[in-house]
Design a protein around this motif. Structure first.
Motif, mmCIF file in Angstrom:
data_model
loop_
_atom_site.group_PDB
_atom_site.id
_atom_site.type_symbol
_atom_site.label_atom_id
_atom_site.label_comp_id
_atom_site.label_asym_id
_atom_site.label_seq_id
_atom_site.Cartn_x
_atom_site.Cartn_y
_atom_site.Cartn_z
ATOM 1 N N VAL A 105 32.636 121.368 -29.234
ATOM 2 C CA VAL A 105 32.966 122.294 -28.179
ATOM 3 C C VAL A 105 32.748 121.810 -26.907
ATOM 4 O O VAL A 105 33.394 122.050 -25.954
ATOM 5 C CB VAL A 105 32.412 123.880 -28.330
ATOM 6 N N GLN A 106 31.429 120.931 -26.675
ATOM 7 C CA GLN A 106 31.013 120.627 -25.418
ATOM 8 C C GLN A 106 32.385 119.486 -25.016
ATOM 9 O O GLN A 106 32.533 119.482 -23.660
ATOM 10 C CB GLN A 106 29.818 120.038 -25.472
ATOM 11 N N MET A 107 32.679 118.663 -26.014
ATOM 12 C CA MET A 107 33.668 117.792 -25.494
ATOM 13 C C MET A 107 35.008 118.190 -25.255
ATOM 14 O O MET A 107 35.766 117.863 -24.423
ATOM 15 C CB MET A 107 33.651 116.664 -26.681
ATOM 16 N N ASP A 108 35.429 119.435 -26.254
ATOM 17 C CA ASP A 108 36.851 120.066 -25.708
ATOM 18 C C ASP A 108 36.836 120.811 -24.452
ATOM 19 O O ASP A 108 37.889 120.636 -23.872
ATOM 20 C CB ASP A 108 37.067 121.064 -26.970
ATOM 21 N N THR A 109 35.866 121.220 -24.118
ATOM 22 C CA THR A 109 35.562 122.067 -22.724
ATOM 23 C C THR A 109 36.036 121.135 -21.664
ATOM 24 O O THR A 109 36.735 121.636 -20.869
ATOM 25 C CB THR A 109 34.261 122.684 -22.750
ATOM 26 N N PHE A 110 35.246 119.873 -21.785
ATOM 27 C CA PHE A 110 35.645 119.130 -20.573
ATOM 28 C C PHE A 110 36.672 117.949 -20.946
ATOM 29 O O PHE A 110 36.745 117.052 -20.345
ATOM 30 C CB PHE A 110 34.393 118.443 -20.303
ATOM 31 N N SER A 111 37.354 117.955 -21.953
ATOM 32 C CA SER A 111 38.522 117.169 -22.311
ATOM 33 C C SER A 111 37.919 115.712 -22.380
ATOM 34 O O SER A 111 38.634 114.732 -21.906
ATOM 35 C CB SER A 111 39.561 117.103 -21.321
ATOM 36 N N VAL A 112 36.987 115.623 -23.269
ATOM 37 C CA VAL A 112 36.318 114.036 -23.609
ATOM 38 C C VAL A 112 36.758 113.727 -24.821
ATOM 39 O O VAL A 112 36.316 114.529 -25.718
ATOM 40 C CB VAL A 112 34.939 114.091 -22.932
ATOM 41 N N THR A 113 37.147 112.632 -25.085
ATOM 42 C CA THR A 113 37.274 111.997 -26.292
ATOM 43 C C THR A 113 36.390 111.150 -26.621
ATOM 44 O O THR A 113 35.647 110.524 -25.937
ATOM 45 C CB THR A 113 38.790 111.585 -26.561
ATOM 46 N N THR A 114 36.063 110.914 -27.957
ATOM 47 C CA THR A 114 35.041 109.887 -28.504
ATOM 48 C C THR A 114 35.535 108.600 -28.285
ATOM 49 O O THR A 114 36.554 108.139 -28.744
ATOM 50 C CB THR A 114 34.904 110.247 -30.245
ATOM 51 N N LYS A 115 34.806 107.884 -27.586
ATOM 52 C CA LYS A 115 35.050 106.473 -27.167
ATOM 53 C C LYS A 115 33.947 105.477 -27.082
ATOM 54 O O LYS A 115 32.796 106.200 -26.822
ATOM 55 C CB LYS A 115 36.185 106.311 -26.167
ATOM 56 N N ARG A 116 33.846 104.295 -26.796
ATOM 57 C CA ARG A 116 32.909 103.603 -26.414
ATOM 58 C C ARG A 116 32.591 103.822 -24.784
ATOM 59 O O ARG A 116 33.688 103.768 -24.224
ATOM 60 C CB ARG A 116 32.697 102.342 -26.912
ATOM 61 N N ALA A 117 31.189 103.878 -24.451
ATOM 62 C CA ALA A 117 31.377 103.772 -22.994
ATOM 63 C C ALA A 117 30.213 103.106 -22.603
ATOM 64 O O ALA A 117 28.795 103.172 -23.275
ATOM 65 C CB ALA A 117 31.233 105.412 -22.658
ATOM 66 N N SER A 118 29.719 102.834 -21.531
ATOM 67 C CA SER A 118 28.506 102.297 -20.635
ATOM 68 C C SER A 118 27.944 103.793 -19.949
ATOM 69 O O SER A 118 28.454 104.162 -19.272
ATOM 70 C CB SER A 118 28.566 101.288 -19.718
ATOM 71 N N LEU A 119 26.414 103.669 -20.082
ATOM 72 C CA LEU A 119 25.843 104.855 -19.538
ATOM 73 C C LEU A 119 24.377 104.049 -18.820
ATOM 74 O O LEU A 119 23.756 103.429 -19.362
ATOM 75 C CB LEU A 119 25.440 105.801 -20.602
ATOM 76 N N ASP A 120 24.347 104.257 -17.581
ATOM 77 C CA ASP A 120 23.100 104.013 -16.989
ATOM 78 C C ASP A 120 21.956 104.969 -16.887
ATOM 79 O O ASP A 120 22.204 106.176 -16.537
ATOM 80 C CB ASP A 120 23.564 103.724 -15.310
ATOM 81 N N VAL A 121 20.674 104.584 -17.387
ATOM 82 C CA VAL A 121 19.686 105.458 -17.621
ATOM 83 C C VAL A 121 18.718 104.942 -16.538
ATOM 84 O O VAL A 121 18.233 103.722 -16.884
ATOM 85 C CB VAL A 121 19.305 105.526 -19.064
ATOM 86 N N TYR A 122 18.137 105.767 -15.716
ATOM 87 C CA TYR A 122 17.384 105.218 -14.647
ATOM 88 C C TYR A 122 16.123 105.426 -15.124
ATOM 89 O O TYR A 122 15.484 106.424 -15.522
ATOM 90 C CB TYR A 122 17.599 106.140 -13.257
ATOM 91 N N LEU A 123 15.181 104.346 -14.822
ATOM 92 C CA LEU A 123 13.789 104.339 -15.144
ATOM 93 C C LEU A 123 12.943 105.032 -13.853
ATOM 94 O O LEU A 123 13.718 104.932 -12.842
ATOM 95 C CB LEU A 123 13.230 102.978 -15.461
ATOM 96 N N PRO A 124 11.622 105.359 -14.015
ATOM 97 C CA PRO A 124 10.977 105.860 -12.757
ATOM 98 C C PRO A 124 10.856 104.852 -11.828
ATOM 99 O O PRO A 124 10.666 105.402 -10.323
ATOM 100 C CB PRO A 124 9.657 106.262 -13.479
ATOM 101 N N ASP A 125 10.831 103.509 -11.811
ATOM 102 C CA ASP A 125 10.719 102.635 -10.810
ATOM 103 C C ASP A 125 11.901 102.309 -10.086
ATOM 104 O O ASP A 125 12.148 101.600 -9.162
ATOM 105 C CB ASP A 125 10.111 101.149 -11.182
ATOM 106 N N GLY A 126 13.186 103.054 -10.208
ATOM 107 C CA GLY A 126 14.405 102.982 -9.643
ATOM 108 C C GLY A 126 15.460 102.102 -10.475
ATOM 109 O O GLY A 126 16.321 102.240 -10.093
ATOM 110 N N ARG A 127 14.896 101.063 -11.387
ATOM 111 C CA ARG A 127 15.818 100.396 -11.974
ATOM 112 C C ARG A 127 16.778 101.149 -12.994
ATOM 113 O O ARG A 127 16.078 102.167 -13.440
ATOM 114 C CB ARG A 127 15.032 99.284 -12.834
ATOM 115 N N ASN A 128 18.053 100.612 -13.484
ATOM 116 C CA ASN A 128 18.797 101.373 -14.600
ATOM 117 C C ASN A 128 18.745 100.437 -15.624
ATOM 118 O O ASN A 128 18.977 99.276 -15.488
ATOM 119 C CB ASN A 128 19.926 101.704 -13.957
ATOM 120 N N ILE A 129 18.829 100.895 -16.814
ATOM 121 C CA ILE A 129 19.051 100.499 -18.084
ATOM 122 C C ILE A 129 20.499 100.642 -18.449
ATOM 123 O O ILE A 129 20.706 101.996 -18.643
ATOM 124 C CB ILE A 129 17.967 100.811 -19.184
ATOM 125 N N GLN A 130 21.275 99.813 -18.660
ATOM 126 C CA GLN A 130 22.625 100.024 -18.878
ATOM 127 C C GLN A 130 23.027 99.928 -20.613
ATOM 128 O O GLN A 130 22.399 98.965 -21.113
ATOM 129 C CB GLN A 130 23.692 99.099 -18.313
#
Length: 454
Positions: A105-130
């Protein structure tokens, strides 16, 4: 403990055959989580009941005749209560039936389909892990992927969490919410519509003494070290001038040590000394909220809240511009509730948060009598989550000290039974709204632990 689910609005829609149905806007921690029909929730309840039986809370009954306005409001309130109560069972929260439906229901609400994607996750020192993920991956799964990439010990995952964080002007930082395990970070980030919003990795415990549980993992130590530096730079933690000088010297020494021993698995000595000294720094390990307003010691006072180490610390600016520190200890907080005081003017438009006109009020024992204190803050749900976390950690510690009693206590990342009687309860109540849209009051109320209850 209950989650902050609420259904402040619902809209009547036409289906393909010309009939009418009601679409409910479900919010979690003040952010739009999904829009869903009664029939979808009804089928979901049937699936849950086949797995979990009678332990489920009652589900609102079907109406076979047209609903009146009052009946529609009553159903919305009942669905809200159902969502709040069904999340109290930790086994249910982990079940495929529970998680798969909420993902859908979360994906349907925002019209998102299942696919591969890159996500940036930020560490406390400002660097991001992709990290490479699926758009349908939950926060729990994304945290596992991140931990594997940076080398964080799997058994320590419960001490960390993924958060929605806003990077504001003048290098300021605002923690908006912690993503719960079944949320989809990719979808939540895209749907938040908050400027400069990122997914960040931060430690998720309110008792600074729990640092000691992480000291055998180099990556975990690095993370809390980074966050300690960030908190001091952002002035969330407030060292004295002497402490600041010592910490800066240790930080410089640690940088030199890392260049010499970059491949070492154990934390270098300066880093350990830095964290040991940080334990004595005022507000170390606390979560600081954005400046807001409170009603103490008089209505309309500006306040900065720092929450951690079993207390709510309030730096209050009085009308004469003098400041006063007021401390509320968590063991003297009887209950609290979050209330949405405003209205959603455009329920079909882009407005997707309830972070305006929020208040958190808590009942506190002061001089042997109970008083209510009110804080008006857009981070009311985050504040409530912090209070729940402090209560949870206190119960774990209490259970460890009394192993012969029994209680259901949430641990770091899991649930475990101990032998203590629980006197605490969760309640959700409501305030009438003057607007045309009936707005629910969401609260989390926990009874105080008393010596007589043990």
């Amino acid at each position: 403990m209950k989650m902050h689910f609420c259904i402040p609005v619902s809209q009547q829609r036409l289906d393909a055959l010309g009939g009418h149905y009601v679409l409910y806007s479900v919010y979690l921690d003040g952010f739009l989580f999904c829009r869903v029909r009664y029939s979808q929730l009804h089928r979901w309840n049937d699936q849950l009941r086949r797995v979990f039986g009678s332990c489920l809370p009652p589900f609102p009954p079907k109406y076979y005749l047209a609903m009146t306005a009052s009946m529609a409001d009553q159903r919305r309130d009942q669905l809200e209560q159902y969502l709040q109560n069904v999340t109290m069972d930790p086994n249910m929260l982990k079940s495929d039936v529970f998680v798969d439906f909420l993902k859908l229901v979360q994906m349907d609400t925002f019209s998102v389909t299942t696919k591969r994607a890159s996500l940036d996750v930020y560490l406390p020192d400002g660097r991001n892990i992709q990290v490479e993920i699926l758009t349908s991956d939950t926060a729990e799964r994304v945290l596992e992927v991140v931990s594997h990439k940076i080398g964080l010990c799997r058994e320590l995952l419960g001490y960390f969490g993924l958060f929605l964080i806003q990077f504001c002007q003048e290098s300021k930082l605002s923690v908006m919410k912690k993503l719960v395990d079944f949320e989809l970070p990719y979808v939540s980030l895209r749907s938040s519509e908050v400027e400069n919003c990122k997914v960040g990795l931060r430690k998720w415990y309110m008792d600074p003494s729990l640092d000691s549980m992480l000291m055998d993992c180099r990556t975990a130590v690095d993370l809390i070290y980074m966050q300690a530096i960030q908190d001091i730079e952002k002035e969330w933690a407030k060292p004295t001038e002497m402490q600041k000088q010592k910490l800066e010297a240790l930080q410089k020494e640690d940088n030199q040590t890392k260049r010499s021993f970059a491949s070492s698995c154990s934390p270098p000595l300066p880093l350990e000394q830095y964290l040991e000294l940080s334990q004595d720094v005022r507000h170390y390990g606390y979560v600081q909220l954005d400046p807001c307003v409170c009603d103490y010691p008089e209505p309309g006072c500006s306040v900065v809240l720092s929450v951690g180490n079993h207390e709510i610390n309030c730096c209050v600016t009085l009308p004469d511009n003098q400041t006063q520190d007021v401390i509320f200890h968590i063991n003297r907080v009887k209950c609290w509730q979050v209330t949405f005081l405003g209205t959603l003017l455009d329920v079909d438009g882009p407005q997707k948060t309830l972070n305006e006109n929020l208040e958190l009020r808590f009942q506190y024992s002061e001089n042997s009598r109970w008083q209510w204190f009110v804080v008006y803050t857009k981070q009311a749900f985050l504040l409530s989550s912090c209070l729940k976390k402090m209560i949870s950690e206190k119960m774990v510690k209490l259970a460890a000290e009394n192993p012969e009693m029994q209680i259901e206590v949430p641990e770091q990342g899991k649930s475990k039974k101990y032998h203590i009687q629980q006197s605490q309860k969760d309640y959700f109540s409501f305030l009438p709204s003057k607007s045309k849209i009936k707005v629910a009051e969401v609260d989390c109320v926990l009874g105080a632990i008393k010596e007589d209850d043990l």
